[in-house]
Design a protein around this motif. Sequence first.
Motif, PDB file in Angstrom:
ATOM      1  N   TYR A  21       6.997  -3.463   7.095  1.00  0.00           N
ATOM      2  CA  TYR A  21       7.127  -2.030   6.663  1.00  0.00           C
ATOM      3  C   TYR A  21       6.168  -1.463   7.510  1.00  0.00           C
ATOM      4  N   ALA A  22       4.952  -1.923   7.729  1.00  0.00           N
ATOM      5  CA  ALA A  22       3.944  -1.060   8.636  1.00  0.00           C
ATOM      6  C   ALA A  22       4.530  -1.358  10.065  1.00  0.00           C
ATOM      7  N   ALA A  23       5.065  -2.221  10.474  1.00  0.00           N
ATOM      8  CA  ALA A  23       5.510  -2.171  11.834  1.00  0.00           C
ATOM      9  C   ALA A  23       6.826  -0.860  12.144  1.00  0.00           C
ATOM     10  N   ASN A  24       7.592  -0.743  11.016  1.00  0.00           N
ATOM     11  CA  ASN A  24       8.598   0.298  11.047  1.00  0.00           C
ATOM     12  C   ASN A  24       7.917   1.572  10.629  1.00  0.00           C
TER      13      ASN A  24
ATOM     14  N   ASN B 172       1.847  -0.031  -0.789  1.00  0.00           N
ATOM     15  CA  ASN B 172       2.129  -0.493  -2.172  1.00  0.00           C
ATOM     16  C   ASN B 172       2.361  -1.937  -1.910  1.00  0.00           C
ATOM     17  N   THR B 173       2.967  -2.696  -1.047  1.00  0.00           N
ATOM     18  CA  THR B 173       3.053  -4.226  -0.942  1.00  0.00           C
ATOM     19  C   THR B 173       1.824  -4.911  -0.976  1.00  0.00           C
ATOM     20  N   TYR B 174       1.027  -4.460   0.117  1.00  0.00           N
ATOM     21  CA  TYR B 174      -0.275  -4.840   0.248  1.00  0.00           C
ATOM     22  C   TYR B 174      -1.032  -4.780  -1.148  1.00  0.00           C
ATOM     23  N   LEU B 175      -0.898  -3.727  -1.802  1.00  0.00           N
ATOM     24  CA  LEU B 175      -1.605  -3.539  -3.243  1.00  0.00           C
ATOM     25  C   LEU B 175      -1.280  -4.505  -4.362  1.00  0.00           C
ATOM     26  N   VAL B 176       0.205  -4.789  -4.014  1.00  0.00           N
ATOM     27  CA  VAL B 176       0.712  -5.791  -5.106  1.00  0.00           C
ATOM     28  C   VAL B 176      -0.001  -7.244  -4.943  1.00  0.00           C
TER      29      VAL B 176
ATOM     30  N   ILE C 294      -4.669  -2.679   5.011  1.00  0.00           N
ATOM     31  CA  ILE C 294      -4.541  -1.360   4.418  1.00  0.00           C
ATOM     32  C   ILE C 294      -5.402  -0.295   5.251  1.00  0.00           C
ATOM     33  N   GLY C 295      -6.723  -0.573   5.601  1.00  0.00           N
ATOM     34  CA  GLY C 295      -7.449   0.470   6.198  1.00  0.00           C
ATOM     35  C   GLY C 295      -6.626   0.725   7.748  1.00  0.00           C
ATOM     36  N   ASN C 296      -6.487  -0.402   8.279  1.00  0.00           N
ATOM     37  CA  ASN C 296      -5.508   0.015   9.506  1.00  0.00           C
ATOM     38  C   ASN C 296      -4.449   0.997   9.434  1.00  0.00           C
ATOM     39  N   ILE C 297      -3.607   0.907   8.257  1.00  0.00           N
ATOM     40  CA  ILE C 297      -2.776   1.712   8.169  1.00  0.00           C
ATOM     41  C   ILE C 297      -3.378   3.271   7.705  1.00  0.00           C
ATOM     42  N   TYR C 298      -4.332   3.557   6.925  1.00  0.00           N
ATOM     43  CA  TYR C 298      -4.986   4.576   6.737  1.00  0.00           C
ATOM     44  C   TYR C 298      -5.625   5.174   8.118  1.00  0.00           C
TER      45      TYR C 298
ATOM     46  N   PHE D   8       3.652 -10.935   2.258  1.00  0.00           N
ATOM     47  CA  PHE D   8       2.389 -10.437   3.238  1.00  0.00           C
ATOM     48  C   PHE D   8       3.619 -10.206   4.684  1.00  0.00           C
ATOM     49  N   ASN D   9       4.747 -10.970   4.701  1.00  0.00           N
ATOM     50  CA  ASN D   9       5.632 -10.663   5.822  1.00  0.00           C
ATOM     51  C   ASN D   9       6.148  -9.188   5.689  1.00  0.00           C
TER      52      ASN D   9
END
Length: 814
Positions: free
Chosen positions: A196-199, A207-211, A228-232, A190-191
Amino acid sequence: METIRFVPDDEEEDLYSGFNDFPSALFNTKNLDQDEFVQMALRSSYSKRPGLVSSKPGTAMRFGTSSGYREGSVRMMTGQESVTRPMTAVRGAGYTSATRAVFDPLNQASAAPLVQMKMEEKPEEKIKKVERRITELIDESCLAASRQQFRQALDKAKEASAKERNLIRLQEQAGLSDTHNLDLTFSVLFNLASQYAANEMYSEAINTYLVITKNRMFHNANKLKVNIGNIYVKLGQYPKAIKMYRMALDQVPNTHKDLRIKIMHNIGILFVKMGQFSDACSSFEYIMQEKPDFKAGLHAIVCYYAMDDKDRMKQGFQMLLEVILDIDDEDKYIPTSEDPMSNLVLEAIRTDSLHALEKQIKREAERSILTAAKLIAPVIEDNFTAGYNWCVEAINNSVYAPLAGDLEINKAVTFLKQKEISQAMDTLKTFQRKESKVASTAASNMAFVHFLQGDVEQAEKCGELAREVDGYNAAAYVNLGNCSLAKGDQQKAKQFYSLALDNDASCIEALYNLGLVNKQLGLFEEALDCYLKLHAIVSHHPQVLYQLAHLHELVGDVDQSIEWFLQLLGIIPTDSGILHKMGEIFDSENDKQQAYHYHFESFRYFPSNLTVLDWLGAYYVSLQVAEKAVAFYEKAALMQPTEPKWKLLIGSCHRRSGNYQLALRTYKDILAEFPENIECLKFLVRMCSDMGLPEAATYATQLKRAEKAKELRERIGSSQSGSGSRRSSGRSSQGLPSPVSDSTPPTRGRQARLSALESGTAGDNFGRSQFRDVDASYADPLGPQERPRTAARSRSQMEDEFGDEDLAEFLLPE
């Protein structure tokens, strides 16, 4: 029995003495070499004993010890001859095995126990150490992310993930896979995904969230589909984001109402962005039914407005007014007793974070209600006034009745924007009989409207009314200061602006106007203080930056003035006035190259500035390339066709560049348009004389008549005005500087004129009144340009022919 005694030189006791004193035959060593039994035993034992000298020298041999090196006999020095050492000795003389030191220069013997301890460490202890290190790395990553150090946070998260994989491998090797900590693995993944999202590494984060979400061993992992929705959403892929939000919503139980409402709000916002207002209304209506919220109610009204549904707009506005604020009255913070302790408690809770949160919620509620009313009022009824009246009535019937006055003020402001001044004034006049802050605000608006209309007296009356209703209204003092400044009373205006700042230190209008008053009074330092404070409140405001730059120029700090002007150009780079001002500053600093750059940029954005055209023409003349100045003077002549000076400058440029025929034609055109222009006649007389043309006498006659007519007009004008002053120059009447007479007495004949031309004493001022002082010694970085070879004179003879001498008698026909 004979006794063998060894006496060394230093008189010490012999350690091997006394062996033959025993009576027993077992210890008799006198005739050992003759004893057959002993000799046979010795011969039989030599073959099994090690050699006298080892193939590889040991430590005893290197250090001269005798523990590892024996001979069959020991020679003892007795002064005569050495004797055979007794074979009964079992160790070297003076050495024992207990005190034997081990040669270990690398200290390997002491490290051996540590290695043995490490080898004996249990796998469980190793696993615990690795788990502690992984937890430390996660903490360091989170702290770095909180400090906005996202790159360092990602590095720590990657290191924690690598150690976590090593931990799993170590557990498998030790057969302890069943003891794996799933919470630690979840925290690591999770971290890592968060970093990854912050960078902005969105694909890696997804991919990490899906894992995580695909692993069924992680409980409640499907809630991470919200992330994941926030990233989309950040990627602009709204359909995928809605899909993830709905999948997460299916996994959230009904008991978690707040989380479900937040997810539904996100879904509604995405539908609005996609233009699907009907679906968005469904999401916001669900929120209003489950847990009413001001933000959701406002968004629902916006969707109704986009759908042009008047009935649902009214229903949505009424639902918005029914939302409960859940905030106690502000009166609880007012001290009601004389107990100092209770007053201190009230003072403490008046400024705490909870009270600040209550104020924020209240402001959000007021903003939502007023925004919704201003949005729907013009469209829900047949006309604007009826719509506003319906909204005001609805607010008056709710718990938010105090907001009705603010809505009335907004109604008046809307009338002003629509330029319906009379209706705006009628709306504001309804507050005159009320005693509240809203009435003071209405009076302030009325005062400003009267001030804009030029009715200073009525504006001052309304300003006084606003001050009487609310003595802490800073806008009222600003209006009174404006009225005083319009009347010319700068000191009184300064007092009003200071009072406004005393009541509201962040009143930018009062601060700006106070700076202007100080600037008019010559108090440049005080004006600078005002605008520096204003710049701290409203940073990068163009007007504030200009005032700061101009004030620094007035106090003599040119470098700082240039710095402020450059900041201003960074905000509005196409402002021709600022570019012109920068050109003037660099011109005063004698930096001609920078001055030309800014003047030309100003000309590029606004080619109708006569001052800039004049400067650019003079700049090219100073560089001895007068032909380039013609284009600028031609533009000026088009703008002012009745001004002869621009055409005279064009003729002078042609003459300086060596194009005498074109210059002569230009002067003739000027004379045809302005028959009494003395300067044009002087140029024509001189040029025709130099070129040997017969028209010189005609022009000389016209010149003499023009001068007499000019003198007569001046005489009549001076007699009528009673003034004894006379203007002797003909150029002054035409807006040009009068020529200065040469101190050299005139000489008759053409030879004298040629000598005057060769000496360079004949020359005009070339429009000196239009040009600023130009430093002739300025060296252009590109090097001096060559004079056109069509010129009849050298560069030192480029002065005008008539600028420094009056018309002499010898120029007239004889």
